[in-house]
Design a protein around this motif. Structure first.
Motif, PDB file in Angstrom:
ATOM      1  N   PRO A 123      22.592  78.184  47.183  1.00 38.09           N
ATOM      2  CA  PRO A 123      22.493  78.048  48.641  1.00 38.09           C
ATOM      3  C   PRO A 123      23.470  77.022  49.194  1.00 38.09           C
ATOM      4  O   PRO A 123      23.948  76.126  48.487  1.00 38.09           O
ATOM      5  CB  PRO A 123      21.046  77.593  48.845  1.00 38.09           C
ATOM      6  N   ASN A 124      23.741  77.167  50.472  1.00 33.77           N
ATOM      7  CA  ASN A 124      24.525  76.166  51.196  1.00 33.77           C
ATOM      8  C   ASN A 124      23.585  75.028  51.580  1.00 33.77           C
ATOM      9  O   ASN A 124      22.621  75.237  52.323  1.00 33.77           O
ATOM     10  CB  ASN A 124      25.127  76.797  52.450  1.00 33.77           C
ATOM     11  N   PRO A 125      23.830  73.813  51.081  1.00 37.32           N
ATOM     12  CA  PRO A 125      22.911  72.704  51.388  1.00 37.32           C
ATOM     13  C   PRO A 125      22.725  72.473  52.884  1.00 37.32           C
ATOM     14  O   PRO A 125      21.651  72.034  53.313  1.00 37.32           O
ATOM     15  CB  PRO A 125      23.590  71.498  50.720  1.00 37.32           C
ATOM     16  N   ASP A 126      23.746  72.781  53.683  1.00 35.41           N
ATOM     17  CA  ASP A 126      23.645  72.568  55.125  1.00 35.41           C
ATOM     18  C   ASP A 126      22.667  73.522  55.791  1.00 35.41           C
ATOM     19  O   ASP A 126      22.264  73.302  56.940  1.00 35.41           O
ATOM     20  CB  ASP A 126      25.016  72.716  55.777  1.00 35.41           C
ATOM     21  N   GLU A 127      22.287  74.596  55.079  1.00 38.38           N
ATOM     22  CA  GLU A 127      21.381  75.592  55.656  1.00 38.38           C
ATOM     23  C   GLU A 127      19.932  75.393  55.216  1.00 38.38           C
ATOM     24  O   GLU A 127      19.054  76.167  55.607  1.00 38.38           O
ATOM     25  CB  GLU A 127      21.861  76.996  55.276  1.00 38.38           C
ATOM     26  N   LEU A 128      19.683  74.379  54.392  1.00 36.45           N
ATOM     27  CA  LEU A 128      18.314  74.114  53.965  1.00 36.45           C
ATOM     28  C   LEU A 128      17.528  73.463  55.104  1.00 36.45           C
ATOM     29  O   LEU A 128      18.093  72.762  55.941  1.00 36.45           O
ATOM     30  CB  LEU A 128      18.314  73.191  52.742  1.00 36.45           C
ATOM     31  N   PRO A 129      16.213  73.689  55.155  1.00 34.91           N
ATOM     32  CA  PRO A 129      15.400  73.074  56.216  1.00 34.91           C
ATOM     33  C   PRO A 129      15.488  71.553  56.178  1.00 34.91           C
ATOM     34  O   PRO A 129      15.659  70.934  55.127  1.00 34.91           O
ATOM     35  CB  PRO A 129      13.975  73.548  55.893  1.00 34.91           C
ATOM     36  N   GLU A 130      15.360  70.945  57.337  1.00 31.86           N
ATOM     37  CA  GLU A 130      15.437  69.490  57.453  1.00 31.86           C
ATOM     38  C   GLU A 130      14.217  68.832  56.817  1.00 31.86           C
ATOM     39  O   GLU A 130      13.082  69.322  56.938  1.00 31.86           O
ATOM     40  CB  GLU A 130      15.514  69.094  58.926  1.00 31.86           C
ATOM     41  N   ILE A 131      14.451  67.756  56.109  1.00 33.93           N
ATOM     42  CA  ILE A 131      13.366  66.896  55.616  1.00 33.93           C
ATOM     43  C   ILE A 131      13.615  65.509  56.182  1.00 33.93           C
ATOM     44  O   ILE A 131      14.607  64.863  55.852  1.00 33.93           O
ATOM     45  CB  ILE A 131      13.318  66.850  54.078  1.00 33.93           C
ATOM     46  N   LYS A 132      12.709  65.071  57.045  1.00 38.30           N
ATOM     47  CA  LYS A 132      12.950  63.823  57.774  1.00 38.30           C
ATOM     48  C   LYS A 132      11.748  62.890  57.630  1.00 38.30           C
ATOM     49  O   LYS A 132      10.796  62.939  58.416  1.00 38.30           O
ATOM     50  CB  LYS A 132      13.216  64.115  59.253  1.00 38.30           C
ATOM     51  N   PRO A 133      11.761  62.026  56.614  1.00 40.72           N
ATOM     52  CA  PRO A 133      10.664  61.063  56.490  1.00 40.72           C
ATOM     53  C   PRO A 133      10.687  60.047  57.621  1.00 40.72           C
ATOM     54  O   PRO A 133      11.756  59.648  58.100  1.00 40.72           O
ATOM     55  CB  PRO A 133      10.936  60.391  55.134  1.00 40.72           C
ATOM     56  N   VAL A 134       9.507  59.659  58.040  1.00 38.83           N
ATOM     57  CA  VAL A 134       9.399  58.672  59.114  1.00 38.83           C
ATOM     58  C   VAL A 134       8.528  57.523  58.615  1.00 38.83           C
ATOM     59  O   VAL A 134       7.359  57.716  58.280  1.00 38.83           O
ATOM     60  CB  VAL A 134       8.778  59.292  60.384  1.00 38.83           C
ATOM     61  N   PHE A 135       9.107  56.338  58.564  1.00 37.17           N
ATOM     62  CA  PHE A 135       8.377  55.158  58.134  1.00 37.17           C
ATOM     63  C   PHE A 135       7.974  54.331  59.352  1.00 37.17           C
ATOM     64  O   PHE A 135       8.731  54.226  60.318  1.00 37.17           O
ATOM     65  CB  PHE A 135       9.222  54.298  57.197  1.00 37.17           C
ATOM     66  N   ALA A 136       6.782  53.776  59.264  1.00 39.91           N
ATOM     67  CA  ALA A 136       6.348  52.867  60.325  1.00 39.91           C
ATOM     68  C   ALA A 136       7.251  51.637  60.334  1.00 39.91           C
ATOM     69  O   ALA A 136       7.602  51.101  59.286  1.00 39.91           O
ATOM     70  CB  ALA A 136       4.896  52.453  60.101  1.00 39.91           C
ATOM     71  N   ALA A 137       7.639  51.221  61.533  1.00 41.66           N
ATOM     72  CA  ALA A 137       8.556  50.083  61.658  1.00 41.66           C
ATOM     73  C   ALA A 137       7.846  48.804  62.064  1.00 41.66           C
ATOM     74  O   ALA A 137       8.295  47.701  61.760  1.00 41.66           O
ATOM     75  CB  ALA A 137       9.655  50.408  62.668  1.00 41.66           C
ATOM     76  N   HIS A 138       6.720  48.951  62.803  1.00 41.48           N
ATOM     77  CA  HIS A 138       5.989  47.763  63.223  1.00 41.48           C
ATOM     78  C   HIS A 138       4.557  48.168  63.508  1.00 41.48           C
ATOM     79  O   HIS A 138       4.165  49.307  63.287  1.00 41.48           O
ATOM     80  CB  HIS A 138       6.631  47.116  64.463  1.00 41.48           C
ATOM     81  N   ALA A 139       3.782  47.243  63.988  1.00 41.55           N
ATOM     82  CA  ALA A 139       2.362  47.469  64.211  1.00 41.55           C
ATOM     83  C   ALA A 139       2.118  48.726  65.024  1.00 41.55           C
ATOM     84  O   ALA A 139       2.867  49.047  65.948  1.00 41.55           O
ATOM     85  CB  ALA A 139       1.742  46.263  64.909  1.00 41.55           C
ATOM     86  N   ASN A 140       1.040  49.437  64.650  1.00 41.19           N
ATOM     87  CA  ASN A 140       0.621  50.692  65.279  1.00 41.19           C
ATOM     88  C   ASN A 140       1.544  51.854  64.900  1.00 41.19           C
ATOM     89  O   ASN A 140       1.445  52.922  65.501  1.00 41.19           O
ATOM     90  CB  ASN A 140       0.545  50.583  66.814  1.00 41.19           C
ATOM     91  N   GLY A 141       2.390  51.660  63.910  1.00 42.42           N
ATOM     92  CA  GLY A 141       3.231  52.764  63.469  1.00 42.42           C
ATOM     93  C   GLY A 141       4.062  53.345  64.567  1.00 42.42           C
ATOM     94  O   GLY A 141       4.306  54.545  64.588  1.00 42.42           O
ATOM     95  N   ASP A 142       4.435  52.536  65.536  1.00 44.77           N
ATOM     96  CA  ASP A 142       5.205  52.989  66.694  1.00 44.77           C
ATOM     97  C   ASP A 142       4.406  53.959  67.567  1.00 44.77           C
ATOM     98  O   ASP A 142       4.974  54.758  68.293  1.00 44.77           O
ATOM     99  CB  ASP A 142       6.508  53.696  66.257  1.00 44.77           C
TER     100      ASP A 142
END
Length: 619
Positions: A419-438
């Motif tokens: 496969p073309n890596p650019d055509e794979l679905p996005e994987i976007k981890p989101v980390f909490a940056a400060h209190a209340n997880g933003d």
């Protein structure tokens, strides 16, 4: 005057199925894999079925120690490794006995006639030479052992090394017989024995000898040729399921930017994933061989808590041992991927044979209400996509995910469009940056304040100032994450965890129907039954039958369009390599008359077996 080699005719055929079989020390897996490589280089479509003995070193010459490698290749669409074998290469009587019933009525057998002496006949359980009874088949005796010894008599190899090399003679002969290129095997030998010139020279010499033997002997008056298959444009490679899983995990690492920690304990047939991933450490993948299954998943879950993506793999017995930590992953709501390469059970069962035996364990094998997503790969190449999807879901929904494959998929191979890596679905981890997880107001960090769309909780890296929070297996209070024994809160959190898993159904793609959208019979499959199901449905449709099939990647949650699809068919057939596990789930959820077709022999379905079941349902 030199004897002129007999002129050979070439017969073009659309496909062929070959089975190499012999003692586990005869190199049959190597022989089969090299023939597979040659077929791939010739641009054939293909499917393979390696068959390993369970005993590590069974007595030579016994049926317990027979190792086999079946390969079907062709210019046509190949979906299974073949129902019947056109050519069996049997290195000894035991290999013949174990595999004779797989030979087509019009098939041929090449036997190492040197091995058919009294002692080996007795070890295989024969009271006379079975070759005398095979008048209906074409038996081609070849003195593989004698020819190998003669070819290498002037080398410095010892007798054991010489006799172990006869598989190269057999490979060369098979490559000649089916007009497959010899160069890929030559290149492999050159790389394999680059630092052992004596072995390099011997194996190269034997490979050529076997190839030339077919050309010069009068035992073969016809050789075969198979044209390249028509495939979608692109770059292909032959790939095994274990390799595809490893590459799928590596692709997810690149797409997500997360380090991957792979913790495992050796177990057949999952161990190959560790071997493959250990080659990819330069992609940010850490591999760890733990002291046991519990330590492996504990380390993987700890890595996920620390901000990596934890992955572990096992088979049925190991999945049972991992169940408590899987429950902990459900409670802590951390991303984790658990790969189950299923095999025959229960207990140690059939460690080298395939079975779809762990579906109910994957769905329900934890204490308490602990639902999690369950995905199933359907072909060796599909293992890449399913592994990638398992990582995506685990990260997006902050949940452990079980990926089901099996020994047939892990060891089997097929052509894979890279496969073309650019055509794979996005994987976007989101980390909490400060209190209340933003994601809220008030004092302090709320580790269970959920995303409104996915119901995922924030992912907080340890050591981040202001994000300190409780972690562990005790029930959590909604939003705060504090330990709570409140009855209403326990029910609320239990339902929230279940709702999060069910929310995945909203992003499951529409179910693809192979065949007409309505008809007499719908075949519903999952996992490695796909090739046999679609081949059987194709044959039945070619005869005018109104049958179709669907294949499920998402087992929990099930696709939301499934009820509408099943209501458009009169009969519903569910083939499984178990005693009926998915069919129980479907009957309970949809209350429809699903009919099971079950095989529990450690072998995949033949297309003919499913085709016969379709005929029975329609009669």
């Amino acid at each position: 005057m030199a004897t002129q080699a007999p002129e050979k005719s070439v017969q073009v055929i659309p496909e062929a199925t070959i089975l190499f079989a012999g003692d586990s020390g005869d190199g049959m897996q190597l022989t089969g894999s090299q023939f597979t490589l040659a077929a791939a280089y010739a641009r054939n479509d293909l499917a393979t079925l390696p068959d390993f003995p369970a005993e590590i070193r069974a007595p030579a010459g016994t049926t317990y120690g027979v190792s086999g490698f079946q390969l079907r290749f062709g210019s046509v669409d190949i979906r299974t490794p073949g129902d019947d074998v056109d050519l069996l290469v049997a290195m000894n009587p035991a290999a013949l006995k174990v595999n004779l019933d797989r030979v087509s009525p019009n098939g041929s057998i090449i036997v190492n006639i040197d091995a058919f002496e009294q002692r080996n006949l007795e070890l295989a359980g024969y009271d006379h030479n079975p070759l005398d009874d095979l008048d209906d088949l074409r038996v081609i005796p070849v003195k593989l052992t004698s020819l190998t010894r003669e070819a290498l008599k002037d080398t410095e190899l010892n007798q054991k090394e010489i006799d172990r090399s006869k598989n190269m003679f057999a490979l060369g002969l098979a490559l000649w017989l089916y007009s497959r290129p010899i160069e890929p095997a030559m290149d492999w030998i050159a790389k394999k024995f680059a630092k052992k010139p004596e072995l390099l020279s011997a194996n190269t010499h034997l490979l050529k000898k076997g190839f030339h033997y077919g050309e010069t002997t009068e035992q073969f008056i016809v050789r075969y040729d198979v044209a390249p298959a028509e495939m979608k444009p692109g770059r292909y490679r032959a790939i095994r399921g274990a390799q595809a899983i490893a590459l799928g995990l590596a692709a997810a690492r690149q797409a997500s930017g997360l380090p991957i920690f792979y913790g495992s304990y050796p177990i057949t047939p999952a161990s190959d994933i560790l071997h493959e991933l250990s080659k990819l450490k330069h992609f940010g993948i850490v591999t760890f061989q733990a002291e046991d299954e519990i330590a492996a998943i504990g380390a993987a879950l700890g890595a996920s808590f620390g901000g990596s993506l934890g992955v572990t793999a096992t088979s049925g017995p190991g999945l049972a041992l991992k169940s408590e930590t899987l429950g902990l992953a459900v409670m802590t709501e951390l991303p984790l991927v658990v790969i189950d390469m299923q095999r025959g059970g229960p207990s140690t069962g059939l460690p080298t044979k395939t079975e779809q035996s762990d579906l109910l364990q994957a769905l329900y094998g934890r204490n308490g209400e602990a639902p999690l997503p369950v995905l199933a790969a359907s072909t060796p190449g599909d293992c890449f996509d399913t592994a990638y999807e398992a990582c995506r879901i685990a990260i997006k929904y902050m949940t452990p995910v079980i990926l089901l494959a099996d020994g047939y998929l892990g060891n089997g191979a097929e052509p894979w469009l890279i496969p073309n890596p650019d055509e794979l679905p996005e994987i976007k981890p989101v980390f909490a940056a400060h209190a209340n997880g933003d994601a809220g107001e008030g004092d302090g960090f709320l580790p269970y304040l959920r995303d409104k769309n996915t119901l995922a909780r924030p992912w907080a890296k340890p050591g981040t100032e202001g994000l300190e929070h409780r972690i562990g297996g005790l029930e959590k209070e909604d939003e705060t994450g504090n330990v709570s024994y409140n009855p209403a809160n326990h029910e609320l959190m239990t339902r929230l965890r279940a709702d999060k898993v069910e929310a995945i159904a909203d992003v499951i793609p529409p179910t693809q129907i192979s065949g007409d959208p309505e008809g007499d019979v719908l075949v519903i499959g999952w996992g490695s039954t796909r090739g046999a199901i679609e081949a059987a449905v194709g044959r039945a449709r070619a005869r005018g039958a109104k049958v179709s099939s669907i294949h499920l990647r998402y087992i929990n949650p099930l696709p939301p369009d499934l009820p509408d699809i099943i209501d458009r068919f009169d009969r519903l057939l569910v083939p499984e390599i178990n005693d009926g596990q998915l069919v129980k789930v479907l009957r309970a959820k949809y209350v429809r008359p699903f009919e099971g077709l079950n095989k529990i022999q450690g072998m995949p379905f033949k297309a003919a077996e499913i085709e016969a079941a379709l005929d029975r349902l329609r009669s």
